[in-house]
Design a protein around this motif. Structure first.
Motif, short mmCIF file in Angstrom:
data_model
loop_
_atom_site.label_atom_id
_atom_site.label_comp_id
_atom_site.label_asym_id
_atom_site.label_seq_id
_atom_site.Cartn_x
_atom_site.Cartn_y
_atom_site.Cartn_z
N PRO A 252 0.83 -1.21 0.00
CA PRO A 252 0.00 0.00 0.00
C PRO A 252 0.87 1.27 0.00
N GLU A 253 0.37 2.31 -0.61
CA GLU A 253 1.08 3.59 -0.68
C GLU A 253 1.46 4.06 0.72
N GLY A 254 2.72 4.43 0.90
CA GLY A 254 3.20 4.96 2.17
C GLY A 254 3.45 3.93 3.24
N ALA A 255 3.39 2.64 2.91
CA ALA A 255 3.56 1.59 3.93
C ALA A 255 4.79 0.73 3.68
N ARG A 256 5.80 1.30 3.02
CA ARG A 256 6.99 0.51 2.72
C ARG A 256 7.72 0.07 3.98
N GLU A 257 7.94 0.96 4.92
CA GLU A 257 8.71 0.59 6.13
C GLU A 257 8.07 -0.53 6.93
N PRO A 258 6.75 -0.49 7.20
CA PRO A 258 6.15 -1.63 7.91
C PRO A 258 6.28 -2.94 7.11
N GLU A 259 6.20 -2.84 5.79
CA GLU A 259 6.35 -4.04 4.96
C GLU A 259 7.78 -4.57 5.04
N VAL B 63 17.26 2.77 -1.72
CA VAL B 63 17.56 3.52 -2.94
C VAL B 63 16.57 4.68 -3.05
N ALA B 64 17.11 5.88 -3.31
CA ALA B 64 16.28 7.06 -3.54
C ALA B 64 16.78 7.72 -4.81
N GLU B 65 15.93 7.74 -5.83
CA GLU B 65 16.27 8.34 -7.12
C GLU B 65 15.15 9.28 -7.52
N PRO B 66 15.39 10.16 -8.47
CA PRO B 66 14.32 11.06 -8.90
C PRO B 66 13.05 10.32 -9.34
N ALA B 67 13.21 9.13 -9.90
CA ALA B 67 12.05 8.38 -10.39
C ALA B 67 11.32 7.64 -9.28
N GLY B 68 11.88 7.57 -8.09
CA GLY B 68 11.23 6.87 -6.99
C GLY B 68 12.22 6.34 -5.98
N SER B 69 11.69 5.66 -4.98
CA SER B 69 12.55 5.06 -3.97
C SER B 69 12.06 3.66 -3.65
N TRP B 70 12.96 2.82 -3.18
CA TRP B 70 12.64 1.45 -2.84
C TRP B 70 13.71 0.89 -1.93
N THR B 71 13.44 -0.26 -1.35
CA THR B 71 14.39 -0.96 -0.50
C THR B 71 14.79 -2.25 -1.19
N VAL B 72 16.09 -2.47 -1.33
CA VAL B 72 16.60 -3.73 -1.89
C VAL B 72 16.79 -4.69 -0.72
N MET B 73 16.20 -5.88 -0.84
CA MET B 73 16.29 -6.89 0.21
C MET B 73 16.75 -8.20 -0.39
N THR B 74 17.13 -9.14 0.47
CA THR B 74 17.43 -10.50 0.03
C THR B 74 16.60 -11.47 0.86
N ASP B 75 16.14 -12.54 0.19
CA ASP B 75 15.38 -13.57 0.89
C ASP B 75 16.35 -14.43 1.71
N PRO B 76 15.89 -15.43 2.44
CA PRO B 76 16.79 -16.21 3.30
C PRO B 76 17.95 -16.90 2.57
N GLU B 77 17.84 -17.11 1.24
CA GLU B 77 18.95 -17.70 0.50
C GLU B 77 19.77 -16.68 -0.26
N GLY B 78 19.50 -15.39 -0.05
CA GLY B 78 20.31 -14.34 -0.65
C GLY B 78 19.83 -13.83 -1.99
N ASN B 79 18.64 -14.23 -2.44
CA ASN B 79 18.10 -13.73 -3.70
C ASN B 79 17.53 -12.33 -3.50
N GLU B 80 17.90 -11.43 -4.38
CA GLU B 80 17.44 -10.05 -4.25
C GLU B 80 16.00 -9.87 -4.66
N PHE B 81 15.33 -8.94 -3.98
CA PHE B 81 14.02 -8.46 -4.37
C PHE B 81 13.89 -7.05 -3.86
N CYS B 82 12.95 -6.31 -4.41
CA CYS B 82 12.80 -4.90 -4.04
C CYS B 82 11.41 -4.66 -3.47
N VAL B 83 11.33 -3.77 -2.48
CA VAL B 83 10.07 -3.37 -1.89
C VAL B 83 9.86 -1.91 -2.21
N HIS B 84 8.76 -1.62 -2.89
CA HIS B 84 8.47 -0.24 -3.31
C HIS B 84 7.42 0.38 -2.41
#
Length: 153
Positions: A110-117, A132-153
């Motif tokens: 949901p919009e504005g709920a990145r940190e709780p997620e 990551v904070a860029e002019p086009a947006g911001s997100w958090t880069v995370m890794t799952d328990p085996e180290g695979n990257e995913f992003c939370v917007h």
């Protein structure tokens, strides 16, 4: 001419497919597929051997594969196999298959709920790699328990 959508699933290599499926089922609010009815039928027919099976959640499960599906998508009730949005995890124990992934999942809460997620996902075993904070947006880069990257917007 009407074209039907292409049925697909995303297949991910994993050292422990059941742990990965548990993580992603919780992360996405998906359903962990229960293949025990199909496995029981195939064992009873002699079509597969017990070596292909293990116990997971007190049920028979495939030793080297686990899957999760969207809870409202159609599925085959005899096999519990999803017919829509689905992630399949296959055991790949080879260390050379653990290089940085070139495909990743983006989660949009949901919009504005990145940190709780992000905190919810950390509690499930994910790790924060970068914010990551860029002019086009911001997100958090995370890794799952085996180290695979995913992003939370």
């Amino acid at each position: 001419m009407t074209r039907e959508p292409v049925h697909w699933k995303l297949v991910l290599d994993a050292r422990d497919p059941h742990a990965q499926a548990e993580f992603w089922a919780a992360a996405l609010h998906y359903t962990f597929e229960d293949h025990s009815l199909l496995i029981g039928k195939l064992l009873g027919l002699g079509a597969i051997t017990q070596e292909l099976v293990l116990r997971h959640r007190d049920r028979d499960a495939w030793r080297d594969a686990a899957a999760v599906r969207h809870p409202t998508d159609p599925y085959d009730p005899e096999s519990d196999t999803g017919l829509g949005r689905r992630l399949l995890f296959n055991r790949v124990p080879l260390p050379e298959k653990t290089a940085r992934n070139r495909l990743h999942i983006d989660l949009h809460g949901p919009e504005g709920a990145r940190e709780p997620e992000v905190e919810r996902l950390r509690a499930l075993g994910a790790r924060v790699e970068a914010n990551v904070a860029e002019p086009a947006g911001s997100w958090t880069v995370m890794t799952d328990p085996e180290g695979n990257e995913f992003c939370v917007h």
